[in-house]
Design a protein around this motif. Sequence first.
Motif, PDB file in Angstrom:
ATOM      1  N   PRO A 173       0.833  -1.209   0.000  1.00 21.31           N
ATOM      2  CA  PRO A 173       0.000   0.000   0.000  1.00 21.31           C
ATOM      3  C   PRO A 173       0.867   1.258   0.000  1.00 21.31           C
ATOM      4  O   PRO A 173       1.859   1.341   0.721  1.00 21.31           O
ATOM      5  N   THR A 174       0.501   2.220  -0.820  1.00 21.79           N
ATOM      6  CA  THR A 174       1.186   3.512  -0.856  1.00 21.79           C
ATOM      7  C   THR A 174       0.148   4.619  -0.720  1.00 21.79           C
ATOM      8  O   THR A 174      -1.002   4.449  -1.144  1.00 21.79           O
ATOM      9  N   PRO A 175       0.510   5.771  -0.138  1.00 26.39           N
ATOM     10  CA  PRO A 175      -0.452   6.872  -0.020  1.00 26.39           C
ATOM     11  C   PRO A 175      -0.995   7.274  -1.382  1.00 26.39           C
ATOM     12  O   PRO A 175      -0.266   7.307  -2.382  1.00 26.39           O
ATOM     13  N   LEU A 176      -2.266   7.581  -1.426  1.00 24.55           N
ATOM     14  CA  LEU A 176      -2.935   7.877  -2.685  1.00 24.55           C
ATOM     15  C   LEU A 176      -2.844   9.353  -3.057  1.00 24.55           C
ATOM     16  O   LEU A 176      -2.495   9.698  -4.185  1.00 24.55           O
ATOM     17  N   LEU A 177      -3.148  10.232  -2.118  1.00 23.68           N
ATOM     18  CA  LEU A 177      -3.243  11.660  -2.401  1.00 23.68           C
ATOM     19  C   LEU A 177      -1.949  12.369  -2.023  1.00 23.68           C
ATOM     20  O   LEU A 177      -1.238  11.933  -1.117  1.00 23.68           O
ATOM     21  N   PRO A 178      -1.624  13.463  -2.700  1.00 27.57           N
ATOM     22  CA  PRO A 178      -0.399  14.208  -2.380  1.00 27.57           C
ATOM     23  C   PRO A 178      -0.393  14.678  -0.926  1.00 27.57           C
ATOM     24  O   PRO A 178      -1.432  15.005  -0.348  1.00 27.57           O
ATOM     25  N   ASN A 179       0.795  14.690  -0.342  1.00 26.22           N
ATOM     26  CA  ASN A 179       1.000  15.176   1.033  1.00 26.22           C
ATOM     27  C   ASN A 179       0.179  14.390   2.054  1.00 26.22           C
ATOM     28  O   ASN A 179      -0.197  14.928   3.106  1.00 26.22           O
ATOM     29  N   ASN A 180      -0.105  13.126   1.737  1.00 33.19           N
ATOM     30  CA  ASN A 180      -0.879  12.270   2.644  1.00 33.19           C
ATOM     31  C   ASN A 180      -2.214  12.892   3.029  1.00 33.19           C
ATOM     32  O   ASN A 180      -2.709  12.723   4.146  1.00 33.19           O
ATOM     33  N   ALA A 181      -2.797  13.629   2.097  1.00 33.79           N
ATOM     34  CA  ALA A 181      -4.072  14.296   2.365  1.00 33.79           C
ATOM     35  C   ALA A 181      -5.170  13.268   2.630  1.00 33.79           C
ATOM     36  O   ALA A 181      -5.122  12.134   2.143  1.00 33.79           O
ATOM     37  N   SER A 182      -6.155  13.685   3.412  1.00 37.09           N
ATOM     38  CA  SER A 182      -7.284  12.807   3.688  1.00 37.09           C
ATOM     39  C   SER A 182      -8.278  12.855   2.533  1.00 37.09           C
ATOM     40  O   SER A 182      -8.330  13.812   1.764  1.00 37.09           O
ATOM     41  N   GLY A 183      -9.066  11.808   2.422  1.00 44.57           N
ATOM     42  CA  GLY A 183     -10.083  11.738   1.382  1.00 44.57           C
ATOM     43  C   GLY A 183     -10.941  10.505   1.580  1.00 44.57           C
ATOM     44  O   GLY A 183     -10.553   9.568   2.288  1.00 44.57           O
ATOM     45  N   SER A 184     -12.098  10.489   0.967  1.00 52.38           N
ATOM     46  CA  SER A 184     -13.013   9.359   1.094  1.00 52.38           C
ATOM     47  C   SER A 184     -13.983   9.376  -0.078  1.00 52.38           C
ATOM     48  O   SER A 184     -13.951  10.278  -0.924  1.00 52.38           O
ATOM     49  N   LEU A 185     -14.853   8.368  -0.130  1.00 52.09           N
ATOM     50  CA  LEU A 185     -15.910   8.278  -1.143  1.00 52.09           C
ATOM     51  C   LEU A 185     -15.337   8.354  -2.559  1.00 52.09           C
ATOM     52  O   LEU A 185     -15.783   9.127  -3.399  1.00 52.09           O
ATOM     53  N   PHE A 186     -14.350   7.510  -2.844  1.00 53.18           N
ATOM     54  CA  PHE A 186     -13.657   7.530  -4.129  1.00 53.18           C
ATOM     55  C   PHE A 186     -14.476   6.835  -5.211  1.00 53.18           C
ATOM     56  O   PHE A 186     -15.216   5.892  -4.948  1.00 53.18           O
ATOM     57  N   ALA A 187     -14.308   7.318  -6.457  1.00 53.61           N
ATOM     58  CA  ALA A 187     -14.978   6.707  -7.600  1.00 53.61           C
ATOM     59  C   ALA A 187     -14.197   7.030  -8.865  1.00 53.61           C
ATOM     60  O   ALA A 187     -14.060   8.199  -9.233  1.00 53.61           O
ATOM     61  N   PHE A 188     -13.674   6.002  -9.531  1.00 54.37           N
ATOM     62  CA  PHE A 188     -12.988   6.173 -10.807  1.00 54.37           C
ATOM     63  C   PHE A 188     -14.002   6.434 -11.911  1.00 54.37           C
ATOM     64  O   PHE A 188     -15.076   5.823 -11.939  1.00 54.37           O
ATOM     65  N   SER A 189     -13.646   7.298 -12.854  1.00 50.95           N
ATOM     66  CA  SER A 189     -14.446   7.417 -14.066  1.00 50.95           C
ATOM     67  C   SER A 189     -14.253   6.157 -14.898  1.00 50.95           C
ATOM     68  O   SER A 189     -13.210   5.505 -14.826  1.00 50.95           O
ATOM     69  N   PRO A 190     -15.254   5.766 -15.703  1.00 53.22           N
ATOM     70  CA  PRO A 190     -15.133   4.520 -16.479  1.00 53.22           C
ATOM     71  C   PRO A 190     -13.942   4.494 -17.424  1.00 53.22           C
ATOM     72  O   PRO A 190     -13.423   3.414 -17.718  1.00 53.22           O
ATOM     73  N   ASP A 191     -13.480   5.670 -17.915  1.00 49.30           N
ATOM     74  CA  ASP A 191     -12.315   5.679 -18.794  1.00 49.30           C
ATOM     75  C   ASP A 191     -10.998   5.672 -18.032  1.00 49.30           C
ATOM     76  O   ASP A 191      -9.919   5.666 -18.634  1.00 49.30           O
ATOM     77  N   GLY A 192     -11.066   5.675 -16.698  1.00 51.41           N
ATOM     78  CA  GLY A 192      -9.872   5.592 -15.884  1.00 51.41           C
ATOM     79  C   GLY A 192      -9.038   6.847 -15.813  1.00 51.41           C
ATOM     80  O   GLY A 192      -7.936   6.838 -15.253  1.00 51.41           O
ATOM     81  N   LYS A 193      -9.549   7.954 -16.323  1.00 48.77           N
ATOM     82  CA  LYS A 193      -8.758   9.180 -16.379  1.00 48.77           C
ATOM     83  C   LYS A 193      -8.961  10.092 -15.172  1.00 48.77           C
ATOM     84  O   LYS A 193      -8.111  10.938 -14.894  1.00 48.77           O
ATOM     85  N   THR A 194     -10.063   9.936 -14.467  1.00 50.67           N
ATOM     86  CA  THR A 194     -10.416  10.865 -13.397  1.00 50.67           C
ATOM     87  C   THR A 194     -10.818  10.100 -12.147  1.00 50.67           C
ATOM     88  O   THR A 194     -11.491   9.063 -12.227  1.00 50.67           O
ATOM     89  N   LEU A 195     -10.421  10.638 -11.006  1.00 49.82           N
ATOM     90  CA  LEU A 195     -10.824  10.082  -9.724  1.00 49.82           C
ATOM     91  C   LEU A 195     -11.644  11.131  -8.982  1.00 49.82           C
ATOM     92  O   LEU A 195     -11.177  12.251  -8.738  1.00 49.82           O
ATOM     93  N   ALA A 196     -12.880  10.785  -8.647  1.00 44.75           N
ATOM     94  CA  ALA A 196     -13.735  11.665  -7.850  1.00 44.75           C
ATOM     95  C   ALA A 196     -13.635  11.238  -6.393  1.00 44.75           C
ATOM     96  O   ALA A 196     -13.560  10.052  -6.096  1.00 44.75           O
ATOM     97  N   TYR A 197     -13.620  12.221  -5.480  1.00 44.38           N
ATOM     98  CA  TYR A 197     -13.569  11.877  -4.059  1.00 44.38           C
ATOM     99  C   TYR A 197     -14.043  13.049  -3.208  1.00 44.38           C
ATOM    100  O   TYR A 197     -14.194  14.182  -3.687  1.00 44.38           O
ATOM    101  N   ARG A 198     -14.240  12.757  -1.947  1.00 44.43           N
ATOM    102  CA  ARG A 198     -14.624  13.756  -0.946  1.00 44.43           C
ATOM    103  C   ARG A 198     -13.367  14.150  -0.178  1.00 44.43           C
ATOM    104  O   ARG A 198     -12.710  13.297   0.423  1.00 44.43           O
ATOM    105  N   ASN A 199     -13.016  15.434  -0.212  1.00 46.43           N
ATOM    106  CA  ASN A 199     -11.803  15.854   0.483  1.00 46.43           C
ATOM    107  C   ASN A 199     -12.075  16.068   1.969  1.00 46.43           C
ATOM    108  O   ASN A 199     -13.189  15.862   2.457  1.00 46.43           O
ATOM    109  N   GLY A 200     -11.042  16.489   2.699  1.00 43.53           N
ATOM    110  CA  GLY A 200     -11.172  16.644   4.142  1.00 43.53           C
ATOM    111  C   GLY A 200     -12.181  17.682   4.561  1.00 43.53           C
ATOM    112  O   GLY A 200     -12.659  17.673   5.696  1.00 43.53           O
ATOM    113  N   SER A 201     -12.541  18.584   3.658  1.00 43.66           N
ATOM    114  CA  SER A 201     -13.540  19.615   3.949  1.00 43.66           C
ATOM    115  C   SER A 201     -14.941  19.190   3.542  1.00 43.66           C
ATOM    116  O   SER A 201     -15.898  19.948   3.734  1.00 43.66           O
ATOM    117  N   GLY A 202     -15.062  18.002   2.948  1.00 43.50           N
ATOM    118  CA  GLY A 202     -16.368  17.512   2.555  1.00 43.50           C
ATOM    119  C   GLY A 202     -16.765  17.828   1.132  1.00 43.50           C
ATOM    120  O   GLY A 202     -17.865  17.489   0.703  1.00 43.50           O
TER     121      GLY A 202
END
Length: 348
Positions: A55-84
């Motif tokens: 396992p390696t950290p996903l987001l830069p600077n070990n930022a928090s995040g949740s509710l991840f979802a890849f776009s079907p073409d694999g180019k974009t990652l949607a997520y909820r940041n630490g501020s919601g």
Amino acid sequence: MRNLLGFIAFCLAALAPIFAAAQVWSPDAKQLIIESSTPLRLDFTSASAAVAPTPTPLLPNNASGSLFAFSPDGKTLAYRNGSGSLVLMNLADGKTITLESHLEAPVSWAPDSKTLAAVCRNEAGQLILHIDYREGGYRIKPITLPFHNLADTCQPVQWVPETDNVLLAGGDGTKRDLWLVDAGIPTQLTQTGDALGFQVSPDGNRVVWIRRSPNTHYILFSLYELIINARSLRKLDFPSRLPQVNPNPHDAVDAVTQVVFSTDLSHIAFTSVQHKSPTTVTVWLTDIKGSMIQKITTLASPSTALPSFSPDGHLLAIFGKQQQTPVLVLFDLQANLGRSITLNSPGQ
């Protein structure tokens, strides 16, 4: 006074638990995101990584995040940041844009990856459905939903392929029903208030869902199918009892708490609970006919992360704790073989 009441409603909504997302597969099933205090990425692209991924950290600077979802073409990652807020990250260059605030559940992407459906909560405590473009801006005017809570027992937001419509599982109090948002208008599809989980078919013609049983000692759960355009409904054949799970009233699980379908609707993974001492939490795998049942893993405590099928349906991932140690269980449906990966990296 109205503003004060609105602020209080927003605070109460913010304190309520939001949907707990699953482990999230990339469209090619070569990466897996695990949510934790520091979200982690597992890469299965090399032979060595496939055996023992690190396992390696996903987001830069070990930022928090949740509710991840890849776009079907694999180019974009949607997520909820630490501020919601809902953030879209371009996976090629790491650039991000922020679309909405107070995201409540993982977004659901349209098959063409150009638009996405996001459910957020406004300051009055209402759920709002946004249909946004990936590049920014909304496709249609935001829609206020006629209920206040999304289901947390399944993926509650799903785009209907070949349409601009969205299916949701939500309700008020303890009731959860299926809702279709068609041409911007929410329509309630079920009235029983016991929807436990659902899946839209790959062609967008039908939806299959599970109704919660009032007593799993006698009936584990029930399956139903709706042809969306015709609104024709039928109950699917599924046994009331499954060996190992509830063979008789004395030896039965006390509740089914989570359900997910494989994308092709061939398999169901579900989590059961037995309120004995100690409480037993088990993840099971069955086919859509209930002709087979297999115990995948037993967890030390209830998991907030849903099981997750890979997009091709070949793998099932379960994240939880065994003897207080975070583990990822990967089950290969084709090889009928599972293995556990201990996750002792930072953030766990």
